[in-house]
Design a protein around this motif. Structure first.
Motif, mmCIF file in Angstrom:
data_model
loop_
_atom_site.group_PDB
_atom_site.id
_atom_site.type_symbol
_atom_site.label_atom_id
_atom_site.label_comp_id
_atom_site.label_asym_id
_atom_site.label_seq_id
_atom_site.Cartn_x
_atom_site.Cartn_y
_atom_site.Cartn_z
ATOM 1 N N LEU A 34 2.389 1.140 -12.097
ATOM 2 C CA LEU A 34 1.128 1.398 -11.401
ATOM 3 C C LEU A 34 0.067 0.356 -11.736
ATOM 4 N N SER A 35 0.061 -0.118 -12.970
ATOM 5 C CA SER A 35 -0.955 -1.084 -13.380
ATOM 6 C C SER A 35 -0.842 -2.386 -12.588
ATOM 7 N N ILE A 36 0.379 -2.724 -12.163
ATOM 8 C CA ILE A 36 0.587 -3.936 -11.357
ATOM 9 C C ILE A 36 -0.180 -3.815 -10.046
ATOM 10 N N TYR A 37 -0.122 -2.639 -9.413
ATOM 11 C CA TYR A 37 -0.744 -2.443 -8.103
ATOM 12 C C TYR A 37 -2.225 -2.115 -8.229
ATOM 13 N N THR B 140 0.838 -1.206 0.000
ATOM 14 C CA THR B 140 0.000 0.000 0.000
ATOM 15 C C THR B 140 0.870 1.253 0.000
ATOM 16 N N ASP B 141 1.948 1.242 0.807
ATOM 17 C CA ASP B 141 2.870 2.388 0.849
ATOM 18 C C ASP B 141 3.538 2.600 -0.512
ATOM 19 N N ILE B 142 3.949 1.496 -1.154
ATOM 20 C CA ILE B 142 4.576 1.597 -2.476
ATOM 21 C C ILE B 142 3.584 2.174 -3.480
ATOM 22 N N HIS B 143 2.348 1.680 -3.433
ATOM 23 C CA HIS B 143 1.308 2.164 -4.347
ATOM 24 C C HIS B 143 1.074 3.664 -4.157
ATOM 25 N N GLU C 286 9.568 -7.071 -10.905
ATOM 26 C CA GLU C 286 9.040 -6.416 -12.102
ATOM 27 C C GLU C 286 8.860 -4.919 -11.863
ATOM 28 N N THR C 287 8.375 -4.554 -10.673
ATOM 29 C CA THR C 287 8.190 -3.136 -10.336
ATOM 30 C C THR C 287 9.520 -2.392 -10.368
ATOM 31 N N MET C 288 10.549 -2.987 -9.758
ATOM 32 C CA MET C 288 11.850 -2.322 -9.685
ATOM 33 C C MET C 288 12.477 -2.159 -11.069
ATOM 34 N N LYS C 289 12.283 -3.129 -11.936
ATOM 35 C CA LYS C 289 12.798 -2.996 -13.305
ATOM 36 C C LYS C 289 12.157 -1.802 -14.009
ATOM 37 N N LEU C 290 10.837 -1.667 -13.874
ATOM 38 C CA LEU C 290 10.123 -0.559 -14.518
ATOM 39 C C LEU C 290 10.526 0.786 -13.921
ATOM 40 N N LEU C 291 10.665 0.832 -12.593
ATOM 41 C CA LEU C 291 11.037 2.091 -11.942
ATOM 42 C C LEU C 291 12.468 2.494 -12.293
#
Length: 277
Positions: A138-141, A42-45, A162-167
């Motif tokens: 964002l779409s992941i979350y 939730t914090d990451i989102h 996957e999130t870290m790769k995109l960021l």
């Protein structure tokens, strides 16, 4: 016989200790997946949402944005009057610019003045690329439901990876502008947007470097039918919302990495325990 009994008892105690440790690790992993993971995700989102509001695009998750058209004066203490520039930045495009730079025509040096009209835009693809990577993260979350439960550390680890790769790709788009060849600079379609047209021995480039918007002016000369750069001058300005976007990209990456590391350690010990038992 007594010696054999003692050894058997020692082995039993070791077995009991291993079992107890395994139960403790299982309980810790279960608690992390049940209590801590949803909170951290939730914090990451929320951090990703805040980052998205620093971009002028509607990503389909939130219509709010802090980005407004902004008139910027670009400068450089070491410029010594070589370039003067005022631009209006609207998200990922420059929609107005007044530029003057020192240019040598024959033996004479003079200030050449040109502009980009408000009805003609100069795109900044770095900003669009960063926004695209952020939208994918964002779409992941966005797909997660409020009562989402996770049954394994691997499930969350794959999502965080996957999130870290995109960021990382999004932040890199802003922080490390792609180098262009001289021909790329000269033939760039937006070079046609200047009125009057810039001299043929000059190339102009606008780009983003982290929180800065930069204008570079290249003076060229021909050597053996090849263009070479004889001098380069630049002016720049800090863009507040770009600075905030880079900071939020970094914060989201740190949040992902911290949770990733916790889960990776527990998963490693848990997997090792399964193999041993």
């Amino acid at each position: 016989m007594p010696t054999t009994i003692v050894l058997f008892e020692q082995k039993s105690l070791v077995k009991m200790d291993d079992t107890e440790e395994r139960r403790t690790l299982d309980a810790e992993l279960a608690w992390l997946l049940r209590e801590q993971v949803p909170k951290d995700l939730t914090d990451i989102h929320q951090t990703l949402m805040e980052c998205s509001r620093r971009f002028p695009f509607r990503m389909g998750f939130d219509d709010r944005t802090v980005v407004k058209p902004q008139r910027n004066l670009l400068s450089n203490p070491n410029n010594t009057g070589q370039i003067k520039c005022v631009v209006t930045l609207m998200g990922d495009t420059l929609c107005d610019a007044d530029i003057s730079f020192r240019h040598k025509a024959g033996k004479e040096n003079h200030m050449f003045k040109t502009k980009i009209s408000p009805d003609i835009q100069w795109p900044l693809p770095q900003v669009q690329e960063a926004a695209n990577h952020l939208a994918k993260a964002l779409s992941i979350y966005h797909k997660l439901s409020g009562d989402q439960t996770f049954t394994s550390a691997k499930q969350v680890i794959l999502m965080l990876d996957e999130t870290m790769k995109l960021l990382n790709m999004g932040r890199t788009s802003l922080a490390f502008p792609k180098r262009k060849s001289i021909d790329d600079l000269v033939q760039y379609s937006s070079m046609q947007n200047f009125h009057p047209s810039v001299p043929s021995d000059v190339a102009v480039s606008f780009y983003v470097h982290s929180a800065k918007l930069i204008l570079a002016v290249y003076h060229l000369h021909i050597v053996n039918s090849c263009r070479e750069i004889s001098s380069r001058h630049q002016v720049e300005c800090t863009v507040q919302w770009l600075n905030e976007a880079v900071v939020l990209f970094t914060l989201a990456l740190q949040q992902c990495q911290q949770l990733f590391d916790k889960l990776k350690v527990l998963e490693s010990v848990h997997t090792h325990g399964e193999k041993v038992s």
